[in-house]
Design an enzyme around this catalytic site. Structure first.
Site, PDB file in Angstrom:
ATOM      1  N   ASN A  49       0.817  -1.222   0.000  1.00  0.00           N
ATOM      2  CA  ASN A  49       0.000   0.000   0.000  1.00  0.00           C
ATOM      3  C   ASN A  49       0.848   1.269   0.000  1.00  0.00           C
ATOM      4  O   ASN A  49       0.487   2.260  -0.631  1.00  0.00           O
ATOM      5  CB  ASN A  49      -0.944   0.011   1.211  1.00  0.00           C
ATOM      6  CG  ASN A  49      -2.249  -0.699   0.902  1.00  0.00           C
ATOM      7  OD1 ASN A  49      -2.655  -0.791  -0.255  1.00  0.00           O
ATOM      8  ND2 ASN A  49      -2.900  -1.211   1.927  1.00  0.00           N
ATOM      9  N   PHE A  81      -5.321   3.672  11.582  1.00  0.00           N
ATOM     10  CA  PHE A  81      -5.508   2.736  10.471  1.00  0.00           C
ATOM     11  C   PHE A  81      -4.804   3.245   9.231  1.00  0.00           C
ATOM     12  O   PHE A  81      -4.760   4.450   8.992  1.00  0.00           O
ATOM     13  CB  PHE A  81      -7.004   2.550  10.199  1.00  0.00           C
ATOM     14  CG  PHE A  81      -7.713   1.941  11.369  1.00  0.00           C
ATOM     15  CD1 PHE A  81      -7.850   0.562  11.466  1.00  0.00           C
ATOM     16  CD2 PHE A  81      -8.175   2.725  12.408  1.00  0.00           C
ATOM     17  CE1 PHE A  81      -8.468  -0.014  12.574  1.00  0.00           C
ATOM     18  CE2 PHE A  81      -8.793   2.162  13.517  1.00  0.00           C
ATOM     19  CZ  PHE A  81      -8.940   0.789  13.600  1.00  0.00           C
ATOM     20  N   GLU A  82      -4.306   2.317   8.425  1.00  0.00           N
ATOM     21  CA  GLU A  82      -3.566   2.724   7.230  1.00  0.00           C
ATOM     22  C   GLU A  82      -4.412   3.518   6.242  1.00  0.00           C
ATOM     23  O   GLU A  82      -3.898   4.208   5.388  1.00  0.00           O
ATOM     24  CB  GLU A  82      -2.976   1.508   6.527  1.00  0.00           C
ATOM     25  CG  GLU A  82      -4.017   0.525   6.025  1.00  0.00           C
ATOM     26  CD  GLU A  82      -3.393  -0.727   5.405  1.00  0.00           C
ATOM     27  OE1 GLU A  82      -2.621  -0.586   4.456  1.00  0.00           O
ATOM     28  OE2 GLU A  82      -3.677  -1.837   5.897  1.00  0.00           O
ATOM     29  N   THR A  83      -5.732   3.403   6.380  1.00  0.00           N
ATOM     30  CA  THR A  83      -6.632   4.158   5.513  1.00  0.00           C
ATOM     31  C   THR A  83      -6.662   5.645   5.844  1.00  0.00           C
ATOM     32  O   THR A  83      -7.168   6.433   5.065  1.00  0.00           O
ATOM     33  CB  THR A  83      -8.055   3.604   5.663  1.00  0.00           C
ATOM     34  OG1 THR A  83      -8.312   3.395   7.062  1.00  0.00           O
ATOM     35  CG2 THR A  83      -8.194   2.278   4.944  1.00  0.00           C
TER      36      THR A  83
END
Lengths: 325, 253, 325, 253
Positions: C110, D50-52
């Site tokens: 990511n 969170f990676e989001t």
């Protein structure tokens, strides 16, 4: 308002913040841009504390930069632009110090500095760009061999290399990441839990803060954390990236703070006049910087009429009709 | 025909160079006027933006700096430098930058850094700012200069912002994928660059200015043989500029 | 509401948007993340239009990715993660197609994909990171020599090189920028002047849009441009980076759209059941994708009770108490 | 002593490894429970992100995905991936990541990509996601695994996320500046890594589990000689987990 325990620890005086996070020789990055959101309260405290040998790393900077250089706090600057818009197209004390050789100046562009802070904020050791190919910004290094490779100054200013993904010749400029010791920011508000919200343009403040070992934030107001968390899309920095928070109403004066106040043309012209001579600048320090222990004292000196004149219209964000000539 | 000032004809001459839909990277001063006059008259679908991150502000009042709170008001987007540069460099956009400098050479290279020795300059200027990036990466640029011999020099003391470098295809060979100066607008006329050699020539001189006068004020050889007299500002242009854009004559003086 | 002339030109049907901006063979980047803001309306239109040979470039993607792959629209994927959270920890049709060799898959992380889109959005030809040193992500290339160097696929997946600013050995991974042909986004609202506002997490949508040649935006609502310009700090994309705008209420269903609706556990489980066999997936297409010319028809099929169940609480942003087991 | 499930002791064992002030990079499932139980009991000043891009959400309801709208609610900051990774990699933060995988080797390297040939896998998994980045750049990581021989393998089929690589100082030599797996938490116990060799060993086995049983379920040689029986979950831990964190038993089952 009730503060969280971690926020309680961050609340401190300007003197304590400077004492703890801005030692002599520190690499300091300044938030804001030319005439906007300069961290002026902290800047004046750094001067009062007599800091020396600071290394400033900025993109386009104005009032705080010029004041710190004029006061003799600075030995090295890397920057893209040093000026206070039409009030001083080239920063007056910056120009004087550079011409006399009192400071070392290393030139980049705004995109260069943006990318370097961005790289620092993401842990990238360097970052490529095509900006500046063929220019003297590549060729002329302001920091000489006597300081290169020391502390946070890389051995090389920048490097031109071939893009490894291109078949044909494709030179790119590789720029070293910036990782300042401390970033000084002025924000509109900080929550009682330490969350920071900046309104209007954020310039490069976020990248500068994230690239730094420590962050000092002055702010117009402390507001309930709940309020900020009702619309977290608008917030700017989490509390765990901030080390010191100092309530500082009108803390960017004489530069602007969107939705709170405009820049102060009267004061910026006054500064220009004082700064135009060495003696005059010294008088400016004596009248406008050294005497004030608190922001309240400084604001008393500025005076209510001036503060009223620059007060921002809440919808427009600036002071409409302000005499700016 | 109304009277007009040199600043007015400069802003209007530059504004006429804009195509509708161009995305305009504006500085302050004349470049702001030029961008705004273009949008009002010739390029209604163009958008003005600032390197500080303000995109398409209402400009009810003229900003005096790219970080003026007036560039954050009524915008479609308030962002920051990274975001503004993402717009500047975008390959799908015809981004046109308005630039200024202390010195310019015959190939449109600019100095906004220092005169004399870089380490102990006889005069220090603010630095390249975002002009270096616009000159490097925008679709094209339009340069404002005061037309003086000491500013139009055979070689700049410090090359801050790349023009056509040493001319010909040297810009492309240096690694740039697009861009380069399209015109230089001064208080005497409009200069362009030869398509092959990328050397500056006089394209237009303002009414009342003699081509010879432009040559005399240029510190290098300037071809004035292809020059024509500029179309003077028309009523609409002057009215827009004076009434809608800078009624307080903050920049027009 | 009155649209600006440039916005008028952007308003078009899904069929026209796909026709103009998503040709066979296009490199397509999908906005959103696993179960959130997938551009489902456009995804279904791409399938109906029978697009083939698409090259998908995504970070962590779920429902739209799986549907496009299952429908045979895709020949190449570069991605970090393909799954629909606990509903399908590995995307079911993605898994089947990868195992059968029906698609070429090239793996990144990511952060890799984030940096590659970021580089594309800033015109940087490549970008360095230390993520993934020593792993098979460096060593194993999913795209073979037969496609490398063609179109937008670089000759090399990534390159390990020495940090030119380090004295000692300091290897870094260089990642090529991504510049997709088109990015498909689903946003909460678009103004009558074309300004886009996304609420909640923006994931990588901004970088993906800026890195692309074209951008298609579906949105829950069109709102007055003036409203969006009253607080431009909250806006996400300027109109001049958007090519097509399509009003699409509940256009991300069965994935979520913050402040509008939650993901739909009932539908995601239904999809999982259908997708578990080739025949079942074909039935899903016939029942849930192919028949609908308009979003209204699709929503009629979903039905009011299901739409009501997932409706978001305006303060919390999701559907509290929704049965998600 | 109450009864408890394997999932409960796993979440609690992992939670106990967190220090107050750690910045926790959580995935979903057990890792969310572990991060939340840690924050509730041992680490009140820790923050879950969170990676989001969701930072410090209220977590009134448990998210089932890192892109669940529940990770955007009550946060201090809603941002995106770039911003989340800026937090993950920050040198001033002790960022601890909770990771999972399909396979793990004796040095804590993970496979979450594929079994068999990469180009025609016998099983395809979702891919490295943000785990690769956390394993590379976070201050440290804690790994959740189902303790099965086919998952604890001498060599992973595909090395998705770096652990201690080939052990010793190989991680540092590969170019990493920090990080590496701190522990592996399974349904049988807690594994750690030898300080010198970075080879996995059994540190704790859960009450009711025999060390030998752990060895039998591990596909490589595992030293169980230093192992002790784990402290069972206490009332406070179980109550917090069951009543405050996952009352609907969405993840606890």
């Amino acid at each position: 308002m009730e503060f969280t325990p971690s926020m309680q620890k961050k609340l401190m005086s300007t003197a304590e913040a400077v004492e703890r996070f801005v030692p002599d020789g520190a690499m300091v990055s300044l938030g804001g841009f030319t005439v906007n959101r300069n961290p002026m309260l902290i800047t004046r405290e750094i001067i009062r504390a007599g800091r020396r040998d600071l290394h400033l790393a900025v993109h386009s900077h104005g009032q705080a930069l010029d004041l710190l250089i004029g006061a003799g706090c600075v030995s090295k600057v890397e920057l893209a632009y040093g000026g206070v818009a039409r009030f001083a197209p080239t920063g007056i004390r910056f120009r004087a110090a550079a011409s006399r050789g009192d400071i070392l100046v290393e030139d980049y562009s705004n995109f260069h500095m943006s990318l370097r802070f961005l790289a620092g904020s993401l842990g990238l050791p360097f970052i490529p760009s095509r900006s500046g190919l063929g220019t003297d910004v590549l060729e002329k290094w302001g920091f000489g061999p006597e300081v290169r490779g020391q502390g946070k100054i890389p051995e090389k200013k920048m490097v031109v290399d071939q893009n490894p993904f291109a078949e044909e010749e494709d030179p790119v400029v590789l720029l070293p990441a910036l990782e300042p010791d401390v970033t000084l920011l002025h924000a509109q508000c900080v929550g009682t839990g330490g969350t920071v919200r900046i309104k209007g343009l954020t310039f490069l403040d976020v990248e500068q803060a994230r690239a730094s070992d420590a962050v000092i934030v002055t702010c117009e107001e402390i507001v309930p954390e709940d309020y900020l968390r009702q619309d977290p899309d608008q917030n700017t920095l989490p509390s765990f990236l901030v080390d010191a928070v100092i309530p500082a109403p009108v803390g960017a004066h004489p530069t602007a703070c969107h939705q709170y106040y405009d820049y102060d043309p009267t004061h910026l012209k006054l500064y220009r006049d004082y700064a135009s001579s060495d003696d005059g600048f010294q008088r400016y320090l004596e009248e406008w910087v050294l005497p004030f222990q608190t922001q309240e004292e400084y604001l008393a000196k500025v005076g209510a009429p001036d503060l009223e004149r620059i007060k921002a219209n809440r919808v427009l964000g600036y002071a409409p009709g302000l005499d700016r000539r | 025909m109304s009277d007009y000032t040199r600043k007015e004809i400069m802003a209007i001459s530059a504004g006429r160079l804009v195509n509708d839909g161009d995305i305009l990277f504006a500085g302050t001063g004349l470049s702001m006027l030029a961008a705004t006059v273009a949008k009002h008259i010739y390029a209604p679908n163009s958008v003005v933006f600032f390197e500080t991150g303000g995109i398409d502000p209402s400009l009810h009042e003229l900003p005096l700096a790219v970080a003026d709170p007036r560039v954050m008001s009524g915008t479609c987007l308030n962002t920051g430098l990274i975001d503004a540069f993402a717009v500047l460099v975008h390959r799908r956009l015809r981004t046109i930058a308005f630039l200024g400098a202390a010195q310019i050479d015959p190939h449109g290279n600019l100095n906004s850094t220092a005169l004399g020795d870089y380490h102990r300059p006889s005069a220090r200027f603010p630095g390249a700012g975002g002009a270096l990036d616009a000159a490097s990466l925008a679709y094209g640029s339009i340069i404002f200069m005061a037309h003086q011999k000491r500013r139009f020099v055979p070689q700049v003391d410090y090359l801050s912002s790349p023009g056509w470098l040493s001319g010909g295809d040297s810009r492309q060979k240096a690694g740039f994928k697009r861009g380069g100066p399209m015109a230089v607008v001064t208080d005497l006329g409009v200069m362009k660059f030869d398509e092959q050699t990328k050397y500056m020539y006089l394209e237009q001189y303002y009414p009342g200015v003699a081509p010879e006068q432009v040559r005399e004020n240029t510190g290098f050889e300037l071809d004035v043989s292809q020059a024509r007299e500029a179309e003077p500002p028309n009523e609409k242009e002057l009215t827009t500029l004076r009434r809608d854009i800078d009624p307080g004559r903050l920049i027009l003086g």
